[in-house]
Design an enzyme around this catalytic site. Structure first.
Site, mmCIF file in Angstrom:
data_model
loop_
_atom_site.group_PDB
_atom_site.id
_atom_site.type_symbol
_atom_site.label_atom_id
_atom_site.label_comp_id
_atom_site.label_asym_id
_atom_site.label_seq_id
_atom_site.Cartn_x
_atom_site.Cartn_y
_atom_site.Cartn_z
ATOM 1 N N THR A 82 0.809 -1.226 0.000
ATOM 2 C CA THR A 82 0.000 0.000 0.000
ATOM 3 C C THR A 82 0.838 1.272 0.000
ATOM 4 O O THR A 82 0.309 2.352 -0.277
ATOM 5 C CB THR A 82 -0.873 0.065 1.266
ATOM 6 O OG1 THR A 82 0.005 0.035 2.410
ATOM 7 C CG2 THR A 82 -1.840 -1.111 1.337
ATOM 8 N N HIS A 85 7.554 28.092 2.334
ATOM 9 C CA HIS A 85 7.483 26.661 2.662
ATOM 10 C C HIS A 85 8.664 26.204 3.504
ATOM 11 O O HIS A 85 8.579 25.221 4.232
ATOM 12 C CB HIS A 85 7.382 25.831 1.386
ATOM 13 C CG HIS A 85 6.183 26.174 0.577
ATOM 14 N ND1 HIS A 85 4.897 25.961 1.026
ATOM 15 C CD2 HIS A 85 6.058 26.781 -0.635
ATOM 16 C CE1 HIS A 85 4.038 26.398 0.120
ATOM 17 N NE2 HIS A 85 4.718 26.902 -0.889
HETATM 18 C C1 RB5 Z 1 2.524 -6.973 3.149
HETATM 19 O O1 RB5 Z 1 1.553 -7.958 3.001
HETATM 20 C C2 RB5 Z 1 1.877 -5.618 3.357
HETATM 21 O O2 RB5 Z 1 1.311 -5.554 4.609
HETATM 22 C C3 RB5 Z 1 2.889 -4.508 3.150
HETATM 23 O O3 RB5 Z 1 3.444 -4.629 1.889
HETATM 24 C C4 RB5 Z 1 2.386 -3.074 3.251
HETATM 25 O O4 RB5 Z 1 1.271 -2.888 2.453
HETATM 26 C C5 RB5 Z 1 2.228 -2.547 4.604
HETATM 27 O O5 RB5 Z 1 1.843 -1.392 4.808
#
Ligand code: RB5
Length: 142
Positions: free
Chosen positions: A66, A132
């Site tokens: 993510t 900034h």
């Molecule tokens: C791994 O499964 C996942 O948790 C990691 O890549 C990340 O998304 C964590 O924030």
């Protein structure tokens, strides 16, 4: 310009793509792992990259599933301004206004074409300074 890069297994494919993309442009890349799709812990890689960015005065890229875990971990370090970007506007503005020194990306969130555009935008955009500068300095007061 030198880029310190790292990912966990969730970001490994995108990291591989980004390394090739940067090297094609003649940009020096220091890859802190991971080096396969075997499961590993994103905080370990984030800490390694954050330390190197601070030490080398370089900029870094962190990729996980993510991008969130990487950004949380990297931002624990004084002097690190890690930005999770899912669009080119944010990538441009976080350089201009926040002097972002680590870009975080989520391989499971955005496609590879957009990810490379985000990398390019973040790389070429300079910090605006001025008003900034004061705000960025205020991030370090706590
Ligand atoms: C791994 O499964 C996942 O948790 C990691 O890549 C990340 O998304 C964590 O924030």
């Amino acid at each position: 310009m030198k880029i310190i890069i790292g990912s966990d297994h969730g970001g490994f494919s995108l990291k591989t793509l980004i390394v090739a993309h940067l090297e094609q442009q003649g940009i020096e890349v220091e890859d802190k792992g991971c080096y396969s799709e075997d499961s590993c812990d994103y905080p370990v890689i984030a800490k390694e990259v954050a330390r190197r960015v601070l030490l080398a005065g370089a900029r870094g890229i962190l990729v996980c599933g993510t991008g969130i875990g990487m950004s949380i971990a990297a931002n624990k370090f004084k002097g690190i301004r890690a930005s999770l970007c899912n669009d080119t506007y944010s990538a441009r503005m976080t350089r201009k206004h926040n002097d972002s020194n680590i870009l975080c990306l989520g391989e499971r969130v955005i496609g590879p074409g957009l990810a490379l555009d985000i990398v390019d935008e973040w790389l070429v955009t300079n910090f605006e300074g001025g008003r900034h500068e004061k705000r960025v300095n205020m991030l370090e007061l706590e």
